[in-house]
Design a protein around this motif. Sequence first.
Motif, PDB file in Angstrom:
ATOM      1  N   LEU A   1       0.805  -1.228   0.000  1.00  4.59           N
ATOM      2  CA  LEU A   1       0.000   0.000   0.000  1.00  4.59           C
ATOM      3  C   LEU A   1       0.838   1.278   0.000  1.00  4.59           C
ATOM      4  CD1 LEU A   1      -2.944  -1.005   2.368  1.00  4.59           C
ATOM      5  CD2 LEU A   1      -2.860  -1.083  -0.125  1.00  4.59           C
ATOM      6  N   TRP A   2       2.052   1.221  -0.516  1.00  7.59           N
ATOM      7  CA  TRP A   2       2.907   2.408  -0.548  1.00  7.59           C
ATOM      8  C   TRP A   2       2.249   3.552  -1.314  1.00  7.59           C
ATOM      9  CZ3 TRP A   2       4.660   5.061  -4.753  1.00  7.59           C
ATOM     10  CH2 TRP A   2       4.564   4.433  -5.992  1.00  7.59           C
ATOM     11  N   HIS A   3       1.620   3.229  -2.456  1.00  9.63           N
ATOM     12  CA  HIS A   3       1.012   4.285  -3.259  1.00  9.63           C
ATOM     13  C   HIS A   3      -0.191   4.895  -2.549  1.00  9.63           C
ATOM     14  CE1 HIS A   3      -1.763   5.932  -6.321  1.00  9.63           C
ATOM     15  NE2 HIS A   3      -0.663   6.579  -6.624  1.00  9.63           N
ATOM     16  N   ASP A   4      -1.024   4.058  -1.968  1.00 12.34           N
ATOM     17  CA  ASP A   4      -2.192   4.547  -1.247  1.00 12.34           C
ATOM     18  C   ASP A   4      -1.768   5.519  -0.140  1.00 12.34           C
ATOM     19  OD1 ASP A   4      -2.637   1.921  -2.477  1.00 12.34           O
ATOM     20  OD2 ASP A   4      -4.657   2.064  -1.669  1.00 12.34           O
ATOM     21  N   SER A   5      -0.740   5.107   0.607  1.00 16.51           N
ATOM     22  CA  SER A   5      -0.244   5.940   1.707  1.00 16.51           C
ATOM     23  C   SER A   5       0.394   7.229   1.202  1.00 16.51           C
ATOM     24  CB  SER A   5       0.779   5.157   2.533  1.00 16.51           C
ATOM     25  OG  SER A   5       0.193   4.003   3.082  1.00 16.51           O
ATOM     26  N   ALA A   6       1.160   7.137   0.113  1.00 16.34           N
ATOM     27  CA  ALA A   6       1.822   8.319  -0.439  1.00 16.34           C
ATOM     28  C   ALA A   6       0.806   9.296  -1.018  1.00 16.34           C
ATOM     29  CB  ALA A   6       2.832   7.900  -1.504  1.00 16.34           C
ATOM     30  N   PHE A   7      -0.219   8.774  -1.694  1.00 19.23           N
ATOM     31  CA  PHE A   7      -1.259   9.638  -2.248  1.00 19.23           C
ATOM     32  C   PHE A   7      -1.998  10.361  -1.120  1.00 19.23           C
ATOM     33  CE2 PHE A   7      -5.504  10.569  -3.912  1.00 19.23           C
ATOM     34  CZ  PHE A   7      -5.169  11.260  -5.058  1.00 19.23           C
ATOM     35  N   TYR A   8      -2.321   9.642  -0.067  1.00 20.10           N
ATOM     36  CA  TYR A   8      -2.987  10.249   1.093  1.00 20.10           C
ATOM     37  C   TYR A   8      -2.106  11.338   1.705  1.00 20.10           C
ATOM     38  CZ  TYR A   8      -5.129  10.870   5.637  1.00 20.10           C
ATOM     39  OH  TYR A   8      -5.707  11.421   6.743  1.00 20.10           O
ATOM     40  N   ALA A   9      -0.819  11.056   1.853  1.00 21.71           N
ATOM     41  CA  ALA A   9       0.105  12.046   2.416  1.00 21.71           C
ATOM     42  C   ALA A   9       0.168  13.292   1.533  1.00 21.71           C
ATOM     43  CB  ALA A   9       1.498  11.443   2.589  1.00 21.71           C
ATOM     44  N   GLY A  10       0.165  13.105   0.208  1.00 21.65           N
ATOM     45  CA  GLY A  10       0.171  14.242  -0.709  1.00 21.65           C
ATOM     46  C   GLY A  10      -1.102  15.064  -0.593  1.00 21.65           C
ATOM     47  N   CYS A  11      -2.232  14.392  -0.476  1.00 17.47           N
ATOM     48  CA  CYS A  11      -3.510  15.104  -0.308  1.00 17.47           C
ATOM     49  C   CYS A  11      -3.555  15.832   1.024  1.00 17.47           C
ATOM     50  CB  CYS A  11      -4.675  14.124  -0.423  1.00 17.47           C
ATOM     51  SG  CYS A  11      -4.894  13.470  -2.088  1.00 17.47           S
ATOM     52  N   LEU A  12      -3.026  15.222   2.060  1.00 19.18           N
ATOM     53  CA  LEU A  12      -2.964  15.862   3.374  1.00 19.18           C
ATOM     54  C   LEU A  12      -2.094  17.114   3.325  1.00 19.18           C
ATOM     55  CD1 LEU A  12      -3.959  15.511   6.274  1.00 19.18           C
ATOM     56  CD2 LEU A  12      -1.925  14.153   6.726  1.00 19.18           C
ATOM     57  N   MET A  13      -0.975  17.030   2.611  1.00 22.31           N
ATOM     58  CA  MET A  13      -0.103  18.190   2.459  1.00 22.31           C
ATOM     59  C   MET A  13      -0.832  19.315   1.729  1.00 22.31           C
ATOM     60  SD  MET A  13       3.644  18.551   0.689  1.00 22.31           S
ATOM     61  CE  MET A  13       4.504  17.748   2.031  1.00 22.31           C
ATOM     62  N   LEU A  14      -1.559  18.962   0.668  1.00 20.38           N
ATOM     63  CA  LEU A  14      -2.332  19.962  -0.071  1.00 20.38           C
ATOM     64  C   LEU A  14      -3.373  20.628   0.823  1.00 20.38           C
ATOM     65  CD1 LEU A  14      -3.293  18.598  -3.584  1.00 20.38           C
ATOM     66  CD2 LEU A  14      -2.079  20.695  -3.038  1.00 20.38           C
ATOM     67  N   ALA A  15      -4.087  19.828   1.584  1.00 20.97           N
ATOM     68  CA  ALA A  15      -5.103  20.372   2.479  1.00 20.97           C
ATOM     69  C   ALA A  15      -4.484  21.348   3.469  1.00 20.97           C
ATOM     70  CB  ALA A  15      -5.814  19.239   3.222  1.00 20.97           C
ATOM     71  N   ASN A  16      -3.324  20.993   4.005  1.00 26.71           N
ATOM     72  CA  ASN A  16      -2.639  21.883   4.939  1.00 26.71           C
ATOM     73  C   ASN A  16      -2.203  23.182   4.263  1.00 26.71           C
ATOM     74  OD1 ASN A  16      -2.907  20.210   7.193  1.00 26.71           O
ATOM     75  ND2 ASN A  16      -1.025  19.098   6.707  1.00 26.71           N
TER      76      ASN A  16
END
Length: 98
Positions: free
Chosen positions: A76-91
């Motif tokens: 699930l590396w991609h799932d986790s990385a995509f979530y982290a990228g979206c979280l960064m955008l939200a911040n």
Amino acid sequence: MVDLMAAANTVIGVERGLAPYDTGNLMNNGISNVESIVFGTATYWINKGGASGPAPYGVLLNEAMTIRGHSNVHYLWHDSAFYAGCLMLANELGGELV
């Protein structure tokens, strides 16, 4: 207004930074740049070309819980990385993920 190209590049940058790394092929060649922005949707690819693409193992590393009988530490590396990228955008935008 949100610059969609910049937003997509933020997510892609996070994904590249968190991609499994041995030789750097997946990070450097397996994750494309933004290919198009149409109707508010940015398109990029993870291993464009499938089995004949530059890093066909990228999808396997994301999807397989075990590989050859061993636990896959990249599961699930991609799932986790995509979530982290979206979280960064939200911040960056002063929002939150819901």
